[in-house]
Design an enzyme around this catalytic site. Structure first.
Site, mmCIF file in Angstrom:
data_model
loop_
_atom_site.group_PDB
_atom_site.id
_atom_site.type_symbol
_atom_site.label_atom_id
_atom_site.label_comp_id
_atom_site.label_asym_id
_atom_site.label_seq_id
_atom_site.Cartn_x
_atom_site.Cartn_y
_atom_site.Cartn_z
ATOM 1 N N ASP A 159 34.519 38.623 35.072
ATOM 2 C CA ASP A 159 33.939 39.740 34.329
ATOM 3 C C ASP A 159 34.889 40.355 33.308
ATOM 4 O OD1 ASP A 159 35.535 40.711 36.368
ATOM 5 O OD2 ASP A 159 33.954 41.881 37.325
ATOM 6 N N ASP A 211 43.158 47.293 42.461
ATOM 7 C CA ASP A 211 42.358 46.638 43.499
ATOM 8 C C ASP A 211 43.133 45.830 44.534
ATOM 9 O OD1 ASP A 211 39.987 47.651 42.416
ATOM 10 O OD2 ASP A 211 39.902 46.020 40.979
#
Ligand SMILES: *[C@@H]1O[C@H](CO)[C@@H](O)[C@H](O)[C@H]1NC(C)=O
Ligand SMILES: *[C@@H]1O[C@H](CO)[C@@H](O)[C@H](O)[C@H]1NC(C)=O
Ligand SMILES: *[C@@H]1O[C@H](CO)[C@@H](O)[C@H](O)[C@H]1NC(C)=O
Ligand SMILES: *[C@@H]1O[C@H](CO)[C@@H](O)[C@H](O)[C@H]1NC(C)=O
Ligand SMILES: *[C@@H]1O[C@H](CO)[C@@H](O)[C@H](O)[C@H]1NC(C)=O
Ligand SMILES: *[C@@H]1O[C@H](CO)[C@@H](O)[C@H](O)[C@H]1NC(C)=O
Length: 847
Positions: free
Chosen positions: A60, A470
């Protein structure tokens, strides 16, 4: 050969400045296992590569990759630079079943104002070694938007490969090309372009756009080679209406499949040719985070008959379905992934009888014991294992956000699936049927997808420490070897600094994920091997920037939560520094413990009392409205560089005066590295506009510059990137990207001699100078929006567990109890606690 027309930067030399391309070798710093969401994996149906099928991955925010015979992956889109940064968002990928060298990417990052550019169709005829822009689309493409794991929404006609269909977002509907993607026309006959909008009222523009078309699937058997395939299926995101359509005339007319369900959204539509079936996975969410119910159906194409083959029901069904795979070699063998079984782990089901019966990858023995019908290896990415930093998600092995699941069309033993953090797979998948036990391993070697926020290269210890979104961040003891563990305490590390006189001492700031530690400052005294929470930090305060005083006793912190610049000495409570503007950037002197520097607007500040108070210096940052970085010579107190939206400035007297470097019109991340000669001045590295935007090194304090990036290495959006020189290795620079991990560049042998043509003209600026205007360039503003939003990947990083409305009733075991737009009960039955797994989903789990 590399042939990407507009990544070749053409730039005019500034009048008084020379730049010269130097030869650099660029490699990824190996993290080893993805590090972000993998929304799509696609096998070519026709070509078996040397040892396994020809497969591609799309991401993405980090471009596309191709599978190698040894299970590693090769990045294909490293040409993407700041000029075309949105091409690292790949919303769909198509590999040609006829001419298997052909590969198409539908690129674009956001369909909202965060991304100023329309989408593109990139085309390759050599499996992605080189690309050209086949078309600029008349609308935006959202590779990092909601619903990006559905697909594929780009498809090539298997009987006539000049024909492609692409399903757009935003209500733009279906488009067709008949010339290999060069020109596109709208297929206005599709009855519904996908009208569902996740949150029409979303004021930050992320969830208020229609996901649109989810997949385009050709039924090759309906036609014959050389003619357009008549039958095409299209899925769209629409609620309460037909959402799967079929054309029997090559896309001229469309009708809804008869008897279809209207409750859930179709995520995947995969044909099993020998069975004459279309298999469909559905979720009540757009994905990749949401969805608490769903279904799996098969549609008999000849008899036009749906059968519900959902693997589980009742209280066992608390998720939607995402990835769906058909074993082409074994008709009737299919697999489907729970899109998000947040607890206790992701789930995959397999059927060998076309969905009549299913078996799971794990089942409960009795709480908390699971029967795991698999063995698990994280050897290629050990940080995914038991020490995995993502406390929110616990020690999951199977994964989450599982929208991509594929079986190699040439090898029934070979499974790949994408998760929110990596790719897993198996090479003994048939053991599922023979003994219900397979081997699962991390198989994302070569996929480096992290969004890097901070890099430091201290003079001792590991050459590089990273802070990433993350997956925490790492002490990179070996640039080419996978780190064993990520940093603890925080899902995301957003800044780092080391103490100049005691460089094994490092401060780190976390970004406040839902179950991160309360204190968002951690300190290491052993070069990042171990960390202690700084109890001087208040809970609920997180993010932003930090600096560590030279002797490691004082931390300055400007959190992203809006408290201005704070100071803590000896890990006492952080208190406000009232003498600094709340938006000030700052840095510590690396030699003198009492000195810190700061800047805001065009003003420069110094503290000589270890950050307690600051005063403006006489020097100002000429024509600057936004200072970006302050970097201090590690060997010389008072020798300071400042990058700004107006250029690059240098002071050798602690900011009393500044020299503005001629020819540098804007600068972002800067750093100092080892000097070219012993006792020489450090090499200056700058992400900057110096007769063109790129990455530069100067060995003479900014008089001449060497351009380091090249047509094959563009590093994406420059304003989002962080760079660090290495104080121990002359020439080496680290570049942290927003979605393609960390690169390091070394001079290649013989490449380092510079041709010095001119000297920079300098201007010394003092407090009396008048300042420039407030104009900022388009690039700065557009790309900076990616900085704050491109944290695509595993889980939303903002914490908003606002489930405070009075509970109407009590939720039962394993039921949903919170998450965005959840209006049901938020209290759990006795013995159960409501646990927030993501912004979108909280569930009652045993206390
Ligand atoms: C959006 O806002 C309108 C007006 O406040 C409201 O009626 C509607 O229910 C909201 N829609 C959603 C999906 O929240
Ligand atoms: C679809 O519409 C129904 C009926 O209005 C509603 O109950 C349901 O929540 C909607 N689904 C989604 C995912 O918004
Ligand atoms: C259609 O599917 C149903 C199950 O959903 C099944 O009972 C029925 O026999 C099927 N009919 C035909 C004509 O295949
Ligand atoms: C599957 O095999 C692994 C490795 O041999 C073993 O650890 C595991 O217990 C097995 N699973 C079951 C349910 O027997
Ligand atoms: C600063 O001055 C340079 C050189 O004149 C110019 O290119 C640049 O746009 C100016 N920057 C700002 C922020 O005014
Ligand atoms: C700092 O000084 C040391 C000792 O002279 C030298 O080895 C090192 O390269 C210098 N570092 C920089 C960044 O100049």
């Amino acid at each position: 050969m590399f042939s990407f027309p507009f990544s070749l930067a053409i730039f005019a030399l500034a009048a008084t400045q020379s730049t010269r391309a130097d030869s650099y070798n660029w490699k990824n710093v190996k993290i080893g296992g993805g590090g972000g969401f993998v929304p799509g994996i696609v096998f070519n149906p026709s070509e078996k590569a040397s040892l396994q099928g020809l497969a591609y991955v799309r991401t993405d925010i980090g471009g596309a990759y191709r599978l190698n015979a040894d299970d590693s992956w090769t990045p294909l889109t490293d040409f993407v630079s700041t000029d075309n940064w949105n091409m690292w968002g790949v919303d769909a990928l198509a590999t040609d079943p006829v001419d298997t060298g052909r590969l198409y990417l539908a690129t674009g990052m956001y369909t909202n104002s965060w991304d100023p550019s329309n989408g593109h169709i990139l085309r390759s005829t050599d499996k992605g070694d080189t690309f050209e822009v086949a078309a600029t689309l008349p609308f935006k493409v959202g590779g990092n938007m909601p619903g990006r794991g559905t697909g594929e929404r780009l498809a090539i006609d298997p009987n006539s490969n000049n024909i492609l269909f692409f399903g757009a977002r935003s209500g733009n509907g279906l488009y067709k090309s008949s010339d290999y993607g060069s020109t596109w026309t709208k297929v206005s006959s599709l009855p519904n372009p996908g009208t569902y909008i996740f949150d029409p009222n979303d004021t930050n523009e992320y969830n208020n756009d229609a996901v649109g078309v989810t997949f385009v699937t050709f039924d090759a058997s309906s036609g014959s080679s050389g003619s357009a395939t008549p039958r095409i299926f299209v899925g769209v995101m629409s609620n309460g209406t037909d959402n799967v359509f079929v054309s029997e005339d090559s896309g001229s007319t469309w009708s809804g499949l008869p008897g279809q369900q209207h409750t859930y959204f179709p995520h995947k539509g995969v044909i099993s040719p020998s069975e004459g079936l279309l298999y469909l996975s559905y979720s009540d969410g757009v994905g990749p985070y949401d969805g608490v119910l769903g279904a799996v159906y098969k549609y008999d194409i000849a008899s036009k008959n749906f059968t519900n083959i959902t693997p589980v029901s009742g209280s066992n069904l608390y998720f939607g379905f995402g990835g769906l795979a058909v074993d082409i070699q074994t008709p009737g063998t299919i697999m489907v992934a729970a899109l998000n079984s947040w607890w206790p782990d992701g789930q995959i089901y397999r059927s060998t009888d076309s969905g009549a019966t299913w078996s799971p990858l794990w089942s409960w023995v009795s709480y908390p014991t699971l029967a795991k019908y698999y063995s698990y290896s994280d050897s290629l990415a050990p940080w995914l294992g038991p020490n995995y930093v993502d406390l929110t998600l616990g020690n999951k092995q199977i994964g989450w956000m599982m929208e991509s699941l594929v079986i190699d069309p040439f090898d029934s033993n070979h499974l790949l699936y994408g998760t929110g953090a990596t790719i897993y797979g198996s090479h003994d998948l048939k053991n599922w049927d023979s003994k219900h036990n397979i081997s699962i391993a991390s198989l994302a070697d070569g996929i480096e997808e992290t969004a890097v926020q901070a890099l430091i290269s201290p003079p001792t210890g590991p050459n590089l420490l990273s802070g990433v979104y993350d997956i925490g961040g790492f002490a990179h003891t070996d640039l080419n070897g996978v780190p064993a563990a990520s940093f603890p305490n925080y899902v995301s590390t957003v800044d780092l600094d080391f103490a100049g006189n005691k460089p094994t001492n490092i401060v780190r700031v976390g970004n406040g994920g839902d179950t991160d530690s309360a204190q968002q400052i951690s300190i290491s005294t052993d070069s990042g091997a171990t960390w202690n929470l700084d109890y001087g930090a208040s809970s609920g305060v997180y993010g932003g920037k930090v600096a560590f005083s030279a002797d490691a006793d004082t931390v300055l912190w400007r959190p992203s939560t809006g408290q201005g610049v704070l100071r803590s000495q000896y890990t006492n409570s952080f208190t406000s520094i009232s003498s600094l503007p709340t938006d000030a950037i700052f840095a510590s002197d690396k030699k003198d413990n009492t000195i810190f520097y700061a800047a805001s607007g065009s003003s420069f500040y110094i503290s000589t009392d270890t950050g307690s108070t600051f005063a403006k210096t006489a020097g100002t940052l000429a024509n600057t409205t936004t200072p970006v970085r302050i970097v201090v010579n590690p060997n010389t107190s008072g020798d300071v560089w400042v990058s700004t939206n107006g250029g690059l400035l240098h002071s050798t007297d602690s900011g009393a005066t500044f020299t503005k470097l001629a020819g540098v019109t804007q600068a972002w991340s800067i750093s100092l590295g080892a000097p070219a000669s012993t006792n020489g001045y450090p090499a200056v590295f700058a992400a900057a506009n110096i007769g063109g935007v790129g990455y530069f090194r100067s060995d003479d304090q900014g008089t001449t510059w060497t351009k380091l990036d090249d047509a094959a290495h563009g590093f994406g959006a420059i304003s989002a990137n962080v760079i660090s020189g290495d104080p121990r290795v002359y020439g080496r620079v680290y570049i942290g990207t927003n979605g393609r991990g960390i690169f390091y560049g070394d001079r290649s042998s013989g490449g380092g001699t510079l041709t010095v043509t001119t000297a920079a003209s300098s201007t010394t600026t003092r407090a009396s100078s008048t300042l420039g205007t407030t104009s900022t360039t388009t690039r700065a503003s557009s790309a900076s929006s990616t900085t704050s939003r491109a944290s695509s990947t595993t889980i939303p990083s903002t914490s908003s567990s606002t489930t405070s409305s009075a509970p109407a009733s009590t939720q039962s075991a394993y039921g949903q109890c919170g998450g965005a737009s959840w209006s049901g009960p938020t209290a759990c039955a006795s013995g159960y606690t409501c646990h927030l797994y993501s912004d979108y989903y909280a569930q009652c789990v045993p206390s």
